[in-house]
Enzyme design. Structure first.
Site, PDB file in Angstrom:
ATOM      1  N   HIS A 190       0.823  -1.205   0.000  1.00 42.67           N
ATOM      2  CA  HIS A 190       0.000   0.000   0.000  1.00 42.67           C
ATOM      3  C   HIS A 190       0.857   1.254   0.000  1.00 42.67           C
ATOM      4  CE1 HIS A 190      -3.681  -2.081   0.133  1.00 42.67           C
ATOM      5  NE2 HIS A 190      -3.637  -2.472   1.388  1.00 42.67           N
ATOM      6  N   ARG A 215     -15.482   3.723 -11.529  1.00 44.49           N
ATOM      7  CA  ARG A 215     -15.595   2.465 -10.781  1.00 44.49           C
ATOM      8  C   ARG A 215     -16.578   2.650  -9.618  1.00 44.49           C
ATOM      9  NH1 ARG A 215      -9.976   3.363 -11.297  1.00 44.49           N
ATOM     10  NH2 ARG A 215      -8.916   1.932 -12.731  1.00 44.49           N
ATOM     11  N   ARG A 259     -19.436   2.328 -14.630  1.00 44.19           N
ATOM     12  CA  ARG A 259     -19.480   0.858 -14.600  1.00 44.19           C
ATOM     13  C   ARG A 259     -20.341   0.428 -13.425  1.00 44.19           C
ATOM     14  NH1 ARG A 259     -13.966  -2.406 -13.928  1.00 44.19           N
ATOM     15  NH2 ARG A 259     -14.132  -1.643 -11.786  1.00 44.19           N
ATOM     16  N   GLU A 275     -13.877  -8.433 -21.211  1.00 42.22           N
ATOM     17  CA  GLU A 275     -12.769  -8.794 -20.313  1.00 42.22           C
ATOM     18  C   GLU A 275     -12.677 -10.292 -20.097  1.00 42.22           C
ATOM     19  OE1 GLU A 275     -13.352  -6.804 -16.550  1.00 42.22           O
ATOM     20  OE2 GLU A 275     -15.523  -6.940 -16.756  1.00 42.22           O
ATOM     21  N   ASN A 293      -6.936  -5.868 -18.066  1.00 40.93           N
ATOM     22  CA  ASN A 293      -6.346  -6.513 -16.888  1.00 40.93           C
ATOM     23  C   ASN A 293      -6.896  -7.931 -16.730  1.00 40.93           C
ATOM     24  OD1 ASN A 293      -5.375  -3.945 -16.641  1.00 40.93           O
ATOM     25  ND2 ASN A 293      -6.347  -3.502 -14.702  1.00 40.93           N
ATOM     26  N   ASP A 294      -8.225  -8.042 -16.681  1.00 38.88           N
ATOM     27  CA  ASP A 294      -8.832  -9.365 -16.542  1.00 38.88           C
ATOM     28  C   ASP A 294      -8.702 -10.181 -17.823  1.00 38.88           C
ATOM     29  OD1 ASP A 294      -9.611  -9.598 -13.901  1.00 38.88           O
ATOM     30  OD2 ASP A 294     -11.469  -8.496 -14.196  1.00 38.88           O
ATOM     31  N   ARG A 316      -2.451 -12.080 -12.227  1.00 40.93           N
ATOM     32  CA  ARG A 316      -1.608 -10.905 -12.503  1.00 40.93           C
ATOM     33  C   ARG A 316      -1.010 -10.294 -11.250  1.00 40.93           C
ATOM     34  NH1 ARG A 316      -5.196  -6.211 -12.207  1.00 40.93           N
ATOM     35  NH2 ARG A 316      -7.345  -6.898 -11.972  1.00 40.93           N
ATOM     36  N   CYS A 345     -10.147   0.284 -21.435  1.00 35.60           N
ATOM     37  CA  CYS A 345     -10.036   0.985 -20.146  1.00 35.60           C
ATOM     38  C   CYS A 345      -9.097   0.276 -19.164  1.00 35.60           C
ATOM     39  CB  CYS A 345     -11.408   1.169 -19.501  1.00 35.60           C
ATOM     40  SG  CYS A 345     -12.234  -0.371 -19.050  1.00 35.60           S
TER      41      CYS A 345
END
Length: 540
Positions: A188, A297, A333, A431, A454-455, A465, A502
């Site tokens: 983080h 998001r 989304r 995705e 990403n997915d 990932r 995206c």
């Protein structure tokens, strides 16, 4: 001159003096207590104080790094409420009659080791979070103050590791760079450093050198090539100085692109939008001159709370973003929760493979009331500007048809109630390989596609990932992924709809020409990448 190497987690280059932050770990004294009830009361009071402090850090972080990154502190608060964690502390007090601070210390050690021993690097990084929340509770029990940055001079922070709380509490004007012996790109603190724009190196190999030996020394950080120079010689100074000038010039040149179009040299226009997590990120969208929002998001409205957000609460958030974008497109989304993002009030059970489990549109289609509440809020906000609605994790035409039935129900209910609504575009995320392969059929049902790379990458390559052990096998430029994107793009245009990207690949300038050649209409990236992507497009 001494030279040390590490991993870059936030780019930049600086000169400055070293300030060693923190020191030896505080270990409370192991003491037995007579009155366990009194000790449990002390524990509960400390837990409440720690939670309250984390709520304050969350609010502070929203202003500094946006809501998505501020959720770190909500996650810490949830960890403090975890029954396994708190019951373990209570058992040590009740059964072993240990004082509260030592019971917390022992529990933190055990739980931290559990995370550290896991194979997944993302989960390994959570071991630091467990120690952070445990130390926070111990400070409340002992009255020991959190470490702070002394002095007025801006310095290079050197530490064994840094907690998110320590990072966010620092005065950014006094920090030139972060350099730590431990840490990871998944931590983080690394995420916060990137959000704050502070150069940072982690996992620096100091060998047997004690950090205290370096206190006050002149140093140079090259957070591009992963180097720390202590008392740099002329050659190193010259190289760092050149790098700083190059980075500054690049920032100036990018700033000059504000207000200019995203047009290739031969006249092809590409929309460049921004991804956000909440209304608090809109300033960065406007500051970096994005053409709109390609991914809002919405799940961050649902996290870190005890119940789902109401229609009014969601409407207020969407309304603020839509109005501030002043006619520019805002694509919201719908709820993408599950997998690594959970909300306790949804009663989701643990899953062996959550990335392939009960998540996103699968939850929405099963929890229709939850879904309709969100859709009502979005449709109301759509009357105020240019809105699109995007549905995640689609794998079949049947899912899209079920979504459209619910959408029609919501529209009819709102119109019957005399509520003004707009006419938002409806789109889906590509995705999953399944969605890409049947994109010709899906394109007939919607107004646009947005590729979530990403997915799509992890599902196509069957690679987690977030697992750094698989880094050598994880190839987002893999031919199969680019073929699936091209297939979706061709099928979108064949059926008269537009297509964007995206996911992280949208900001990968090594692929910008490839995406332009494919015919991609829009690229949506983090706000800070908008101008560098504009530069890449204009150079094609």
């Amino acid at each position: 001159m001494r030279e040390f190497s590490g991993n870059v987690v936030s780019n930049g280059a600086v000169f400055g003096k070293i300030a060693v932050f923190g020191g030896d770990e505080y270990v409370p004294e192991e003491k037995e207590v007579e009155d366990t009830d009194k000790e449990l009361a002390r524990l509960n009071a400390a837990l409440d104080e720690a939670k309250s402090e984390l709520e304050g850090l969350y609010e502070e972080a929203i202003d500094k790094v946006g809501e998505e990154n501020a959720l770190i502190f909500d996650i810490h608060k949830m960890m403090l409420e975890d029954l396994d964690y708190t019951e373990n502390i209570q058992n040590l007090i009740n059964e072993d009659r240990l004082c509260a601070e030592y019971a917390v210390f022992e529990t933190g050690k055990v739980f931290s080791k559990t995370f550290a021993d896991m194979d997944d690097d993302y989960m390994k990084a959570r071991s630091v979070d467990v120690l952070d929340i445990s130390n926070r509770v111990i400070r409340k029990l002992t009255g020991k103050a959190e470490a702070t940055l002394e002095g007025d001079e801006a310095v290079i922070i050197l530490a064994e590791d840094l907690t998110p709380g320590e990072t966010i509490n620092m005065d950014k004007s006094k920090v030139l760079a972060f350099v730590t012996r431990k840490g990871s790109s998944s931590s983080h603190t690394a995420i916060l450093a990137r959000s704050l724009g502070i150069p940072a190196l982690v996992k620096v190999d100091f060998g047997s050198v004690a950090l205290t030996e370096l206190e006050g020394r002149e140093a140079a950080v090259d957070a591009v090539n992963g180097k720390l120079y202590i008392e740099p010689d002329f050659k190193a100074k010259e190289a760092i100085d050149k790098l700083i000038k190059e980075l500054n010039l690049e920032n100036v040149l990018l700033s000059e692109l504000k207000g200019k179009e995203n047009v290739t040299r031969d006249g092809r226009k590409i929309e460049i939008f921004a991804n956000i997590g909440s209304e608090n990120d809109v300033d960065r969208v406007i500051e970096n001159d994005a053409g709109g929002i390609g991914l809002f998001r919405s799940e961050f409205l649902y996290l870190g709370r005890s119940e789902a957000p109401s229609e009014e609460e969601q409407f207020a958030s969407y309304k603020e973003v839509v109005e501030r974008l002043d006619g520019k497109k805002v694509i919201i989304r719908t709820l993408d929760i599950g997998a690594d993002k959970k909300a306790s009030y949804l009663g989701l059970s643990e899953e062996d493979n959550p990335a392939l489990g009960y998540r996103a549109i699968r939850i929405c289609l099963n929890k229709k009331d939850l879904f309709k509440t969100q859709l009502r809020a979005i449709f109301r906000a759509s009357a105020l500007g240019n809105v699109g609605i995007m549905f995640p994790m689609i794998t079949s035409v049947e899912e899209v048809k079920r979504i459209k039935i619910i959408v029609d129900e919501v529209k009819e209910e709102l119109i019957a109630q005399g509520v003004t609504i707009g006419n938002p575009e409806l789109g889906i995320m590509i995705e999953t390989p399944a969605a890409a392969l049947i994109s010709d059929e899906l394109a007939k049902e919607v107004d646009f596609f947005s590729v979530g790379t990403n997915d799509l990458t992890q599902y196509t390559l069957a690679i987690d990932r977030q697992n750094e052990n698989l880094a050598e096998f994880y190839n987002p430029h893999h031919k199969a992924i680019l073929m699936l994107i091209k297939m979706a793009c061709d099928n979108a245009h064949k059926n008269g709809i537009w297509v964007g990207i995206c996911g992280e690949l949208a900001g990968d300038t090594a692929l910008t020409r490839t995406f332009v050649d494919m015919g991609i209409d829009e690229l949506s990236v983090s706000p800070t990448k908008v101008l560098s992507l504009r530069k890449a497009v204009r150079n094609i």
